[in-house]
Design an enzyme around this catalytic site. Structure first.
Site, PDB file in Angstrom:
ATOM      1  N   LYS A  76       0.838  -1.199   0.000  1.00 23.34           N
ATOM      2  CA  LYS A  76       0.000   0.000   0.000  1.00 23.34           C
ATOM      3  C   LYS A  76       0.872   1.247   0.000  1.00 23.34           C
ATOM      4  O   LYS A  76       1.580   1.528   0.957  1.00 23.34           O
ATOM      5  CB  LYS A  76      -0.907   0.036   1.236  1.00 23.34           C
ATOM      6  CG  LYS A  76      -1.973   1.121   1.067  1.00 23.34           C
ATOM      7  CD  LYS A  76      -2.525   1.647   2.357  1.00 23.34           C
ATOM      8  CE  LYS A  76      -1.671   2.674   3.032  1.00 23.34           C
ATOM      9  NZ  LYS A  76      -1.577   3.970   2.310  1.00 23.34           N
ATOM     10  N   CYS A 125      13.882  10.194   7.060  1.00 22.50           N
ATOM     11  CA  CYS A 125      13.871   9.691   8.446  1.00 22.50           C
ATOM     12  C   CYS A 125      15.258   9.739   9.064  1.00 22.50           C
ATOM     13  O   CYS A 125      15.393   9.933  10.260  1.00 22.50           O
ATOM     14  CB  CYS A 125      13.295   8.281   8.493  1.00 22.50           C
ATOM     15  SG  CYS A 125      14.019   7.202   7.279  1.00 22.50           S
ATOM     16  N   GLU A 130      10.679  14.944  15.654  1.00 19.71           N
ATOM     17  CA  GLU A 130      11.019  14.903  14.239  1.00 19.71           C
ATOM     18  C   GLU A 130      10.215  15.981  13.516  1.00 19.71           C
ATOM     19  O   GLU A 130       8.986  15.959  13.542  1.00 19.71           O
ATOM     20  CB  GLU A 130      10.656  13.514  13.697  1.00 19.71           C
ATOM     21  CG  GLU A 130      11.076  13.287  12.277  1.00 19.71           C
ATOM     22  CD  GLU A 130      10.801  11.859  11.806  1.00 19.71           C
ATOM     23  OE1 GLU A 130       9.683  11.352  12.011  1.00 19.71           O
ATOM     24  OE2 GLU A 130      11.711  11.244  11.221  1.00 19.71           O
ATOM     25  N   GLY A 149       7.268   4.530   8.233  1.00 18.56           N
ATOM     26  CA  GLY A 149       6.414   5.685   8.460  1.00 18.56           C
ATOM     27  C   GLY A 149       6.627   6.234   9.855  1.00 18.56           C
ATOM     28  O   GLY A 149       7.711   6.083  10.423  1.00 18.56           O
ATOM     29  N   GLU A 157      10.259   0.589  10.285  1.00 20.29           N
ATOM     30  CA  GLU A 157      11.285   1.590  10.039  1.00 20.29           C
ATOM     31  C   GLU A 157      10.640   2.942  10.294  1.00 20.29           C
ATOM     32  O   GLU A 157       9.793   3.371   9.512  1.00 20.29           O
ATOM     33  CB  GLU A 157      11.756   1.421   8.587  1.00 20.29           C
ATOM     34  CG  GLU A 157      13.217   1.660   8.468  1.00 20.29           C
ATOM     35  CD  GLU A 157      13.450   3.076   8.109  1.00 20.29           C
ATOM     36  OE1 GLU A 157      13.585   3.907   9.030  1.00 20.29           O
ATOM     37  OE2 GLU A 157      13.478   3.341   6.933  1.00 20.29           O
TER      38      GLU A 157
HETATM   39  P1  NAI Z   1       2.073   7.848   8.624  1.00 18.64           P
HETATM   40  O1  NAI Z   1       2.890   6.963   9.482  1.00 18.64           O
HETATM   41  O2  NAI Z   1       0.661   8.135   9.031  1.00 18.64           O
HETATM   42  O3  NAI Z   1       2.007   7.268   7.137  1.00 18.64           O
HETATM   43  C1  NAI Z   1       2.879   6.296   6.596  1.00 18.64           C
HETATM   44  C2  NAI Z   1       2.075   5.206   5.890  1.00 18.64           C
HETATM   45  O4  NAI Z   1       1.310   4.489   6.843  1.00 18.64           O
HETATM   46  C3  NAI Z   1       1.079   5.710   4.862  1.00 18.64           C
HETATM   47  O5  NAI Z   1       1.039   4.793   3.779  1.00 18.64           O
HETATM   48  C4  NAI Z   1      -0.232   5.673   5.623  1.00 18.64           C
HETATM   49  O6  NAI Z   1      -1.365   5.537   4.791  1.00 18.64           O
HETATM   50  C5  NAI Z   1      -0.063   4.430   6.464  1.00 18.64           C
HETATM   51  N1  NAI Z   1      -0.872   4.393   7.693  1.00 18.64           N
HETATM   52  C6  NAI Z   1      -1.378   5.424   8.409  1.00 18.64           C
HETATM   53  N2  NAI Z   1      -2.058   4.976   9.489  1.00 18.64           N
HETATM   54  C7  NAI Z   1      -1.981   3.617   9.453  1.00 18.64           C
HETATM   55  C8  NAI Z   1      -2.456   2.577  10.299  1.00 18.64           C
HETATM   56  N3  NAI Z   1      -3.149   2.841  11.408  1.00 18.64           N
HETATM   57  N4  NAI Z   1      -2.182   1.303   9.985  1.00 18.64           N
HETATM   58  C9  NAI Z   1      -1.447   1.007   8.882  1.00 18.64           C
HETATM   59  N5  NAI Z   1      -0.986   1.951   8.046  1.00 18.64           N
HETATM   60  C10 NAI Z   1      -1.237   3.249   8.323  1.00 18.64           C
HETATM   61  O7  NAI Z   1       2.882   9.209   8.456  1.00 18.64           O
HETATM   62  P2  NAI Z   1       2.314  10.651   8.023  1.00 18.64           P
HETATM   63  O8  NAI Z   1       1.064  10.973   8.789  1.00 18.64           O
HETATM   64  O9  NAI Z   1       2.266  10.727   6.570  1.00 18.64           O
HETATM   65  O10 NAI Z   1       3.471  11.595   8.567  1.00 18.64           O
HETATM   66  C11 NAI Z   1       3.492  12.006   9.914  1.00 18.64           C
HETATM   67  C12 NAI Z   1       4.894  12.114  10.429  1.00 18.64           C
HETATM   68  O11 NAI Z   1       5.509  10.839  10.435  1.00 18.64           O
HETATM   69  C13 NAI Z   1       5.820  12.952   9.576  1.00 18.64           C
HETATM   70  O12 NAI Z   1       5.703  14.291   9.897  1.00 18.64           O
HETATM   71  C14 NAI Z   1       7.160  12.391   9.935  1.00 18.64           C
HETATM   72  O13 NAI Z   1       7.630  12.975  11.126  1.00 18.64           O
HETATM   73  C15 NAI Z   1       6.876  10.936  10.184  1.00 18.64           C
HETATM   74  N6  NAI Z   1       7.187  10.095   9.002  1.00 18.64           N
HETATM   75  C16 NAI Z   1       8.335   9.369   9.024  1.00 18.64           C
HETATM   76  C17 NAI Z   1       8.671   8.624   7.917  1.00 18.64           C
HETATM   77  C18 NAI Z   1       9.915   7.843   7.886  1.00 18.64           C
HETATM   78  O14 NAI Z   1      10.431   7.575   6.806  1.00 18.64           O
HETATM   79  N7  NAI Z   1      10.424   7.403   8.998  1.00 18.64           N
HETATM   80  C19 NAI Z   1       7.862   8.613   6.716  1.00 18.64           C
HETATM   81  C20 NAI Z   1       6.634   9.349   6.813  1.00 18.64           C
HETATM   82  C21 NAI Z   1       6.351  10.070   7.922  1.00 18.64           C
END
Ligand code: NAI
Ligand code: MG
Length: 482
Positions: A182, A290, A387, A234, A256
């Site tokens: 996804k 990240c 972050e 994420g 990760e």
């Molecule tokens: P997120 O963690 O919500 O999104 C990442 C992925 O997870 C997306 O594909 C999303 O649709 C999916 N997702 C969201 N809720 C989920 C759930 N309950 N179960 C399974 N999948 C789910 O991150 P978001 O809201 O886009 O960004 C928020 C903050 O997270 C950013 O400001 C940043 O600080 C951090 N982040 C860190 C990343 C990294 O590479 N470590 C990547 C993206 C965000």
């Protein structure tokens, strides 16, 4: 200071053809979806396409297809044959590199210079690298008769959409798993183009399935009883929710998550190179990284000199159209992310840190943030702990090397760190003190498919890439029989 004016050098977008609407990619074909939502170009808010919001039924169909493909085809195929498909995919990614780069920059907002020179070549490299593993699993110390887990449910973020897809799909397939992936809601288009690559490579149906959607779709994938392994990149918050959801099950997981990487400059560092490394560490990919070097730790006696040179360098960063080949810093990926950057920067100011950005004009439409540094930051400030995931650098100082190490490790995260010093012995000493999964010395943000990547503490579980990453997609024969 004089800066040269460059004429725009726009990459043509005519190479990409974006359909007005997409469904999911299940069992080798595109199927219609429901509840479509838009994905936009964050540089100008233009609607690029409408993609389907996957629900539990869509996930169910995709997991079924992946299970059948695993049992009937993929797990039975000799590794050498699986490897051929991975090589084929890698070569197609190279052949269609410009198309992928332009589409990635349109959907994500990152500069074409980066999507063209980093994201897409590295994605192809991941497939090449793992193609080479597919026929060697039995002979490389990966345990007795290592076997694939089965169906992997993979959820990726928006900061490196195609590259994160490659990090997830290449090792899974090399190890003999099938996948349901996804993509993130703001950047689904290169994953859908990758689905076409799977068709072009004649990958057996069901080996790769792509279901678009948001967090609800991701949660339905995690909760599906038919998946054997979850791979997630994420936020730490969602990572924790996934860990809770799978705790009562036998599902394996790699997570990760976030980071707050320390970039540590000792007083014997080569300052000019180090300034380049600082810029690369925090302004690469708009700071949506990240492992970004988002905490700069300067030894006090050289802090003033480094900051002066850093400011001169930052004034030369070109912010603007991601498709312009001169652009260094592109658009912030979404309005929500821009809000988060603004909120945390505001907190930095109200907690007493001092903000500085070079003069730069930002486009009127779209989501933009100037390259920014905060000085006078203390360990207690939110901008030193949380972050920001944007082009914002928090600068702290230290007096003794030991104090530098303590400050670097004083974080809930432990993903990356950078060390700048001319002394090899100091670099090795510091690397041993640092609680970080990836440590760069006299460089930053260097990636290679052969090198494992992952974190300590709240930065996640497990490793991706290299031999270590591959083991996360394998179980020993005994483990598989339990
Ligand atoms: P997120 O963690 O919500 O999104 C990442 C992925 O997870 C997306 O594909 C999303 O649709 C999916 N997702 C969201 N809720 C989920 C759930 N309950 N179960 C399974 N999948 C789910 O991150 P978001 O809201 O886009 O960004 C928020 C903050 O997270 C950013 O400001 C940043 O600080 C951090 N982040 C860190 C990343 C990294 O590479 N470590 C990547 C993206 C965000
Ligand atoms: Mg988008």
């Amino acid at each position: 200071m004089t800066t040269f004016e460059y004429s725009p050098a726009l990459e043509s977008r005519s190479i990409v053809s974006i359909q007005p609407e997409y469904g999911h990619f299940i069992n080798g074909v595109f199927v219609t979806g429901t509840n479509h939502f838009v994905t936009i170009n964050p540089a100008d808010e233009e609607v690029l396409s409408r993609v389907a919001l996957g629900n539990a039924d869509d996930i169910d169909r995709a997991v079924d297809a992946a299970r059948i493909a695993f049992e009937a085809t993929w797990s039975k195929m000799p590794g050498k044959e699986r490897g051929k498909y991975l090589y084929r995919i890698a070569r197609i990614l190279q052949e269609r590199a410009r198309e992928f780069a332009v589409l990635e920059s349109l959907d994500n907002g990152k500069p074409i210079r980066e999507s063209r020179d980093i994201d897409v070549p590295l994605a192809a490299a991941h497939f090449f690298y793992h193609a080479g593993w597919a026929d060697k699993l039995d002979y490389a110390g990966l345990g007795h008769a290592p076997r694939a887990h089965g169906v992997a449910g993979q959820i990726i973020p928006w900061n490196f959409p195609l590259l994160m897809l490659a990090w997830k799909i290449a090792p899974a397939l090399a190890a003999g798993n099938t996948v349901v992936l996804k993509p993130a809601e703001t950047t689904p288009l290169t994953a859908l183009l990758f689905a076409q690559v799977c068709q072009q490579a004649e990958l057996p149906p069901g080996v790769v399935n792509i279901v678009t959607g948001d967090g609800r779709t991701g949660a339905a994938l995690v909760d599906h009883p038919g998946i054997d392994k979850v791979a997630f990149t994420g936020s730490t918050e969602v990572g924790k929710a996934i860990a809770r959801a799978i705790a009562p099950t036998k599902k394996k997981a790699t997570l990760e998550l976030g980071g707050k990487g320390a970039n540590i400059v000792f007083d014997d560092a080569p300052i000019d190179e180090c300034v380049e490394g600082i810029v690369d560490g925090i302004f690469f990919n708009q700071g949506h990284v990240c492992c970004a070097g988002s905490r700069l730790l300067l030894q006090e006696n050289i802090a003033a000199e480094v900051l002066e040179k850093l400011k001169i360098r930052m004034a030369k960063i070109r912010v603007g159209d991601p498709l312009d080949k001169n652009t260094d810093l592109g658009a912030i990926n979404s309005r929500a992310q821009l809000n988060k950057i603004q909120t945390l920067s505001q907190a930095g100011e109200s907690e007493g840190a001092e903000r500085w950005s070079p003069d730069c004009s930002l486009p009127k439409k779209g989501f933009w943030y100037p390259p920014t540094i905060f000085t006078g930051v203390t360990q207690a400030h939110r901008i030193a702990r949380e972050e920001i995931f944007g082009p914002v650098l928090s600068v702290l100082t230290f007096r003794t090397p030991q104090e530098g190490m303590e400050k670097a490790n004083d974080s809930p995260y432990g993903l990356s760190a950078g060390i700048w010093s001319e002394k090899g012995s100091r670099i090795l000493w510091a690397a041993q003190q640092l609680k970080a999964g990836v440590i760069w010395a006299n460089t930053f943000n260097k990636f290679d498919p052969a090198s494992p990547f992952g974190g300590y503490k709240e930065s996640g579980w497990g490793r991706e890439g290299g031999r270590h990453g591959l083991t996360a997609y394998l179980a020993s024969a005994e483990e598989n029989n339990d």
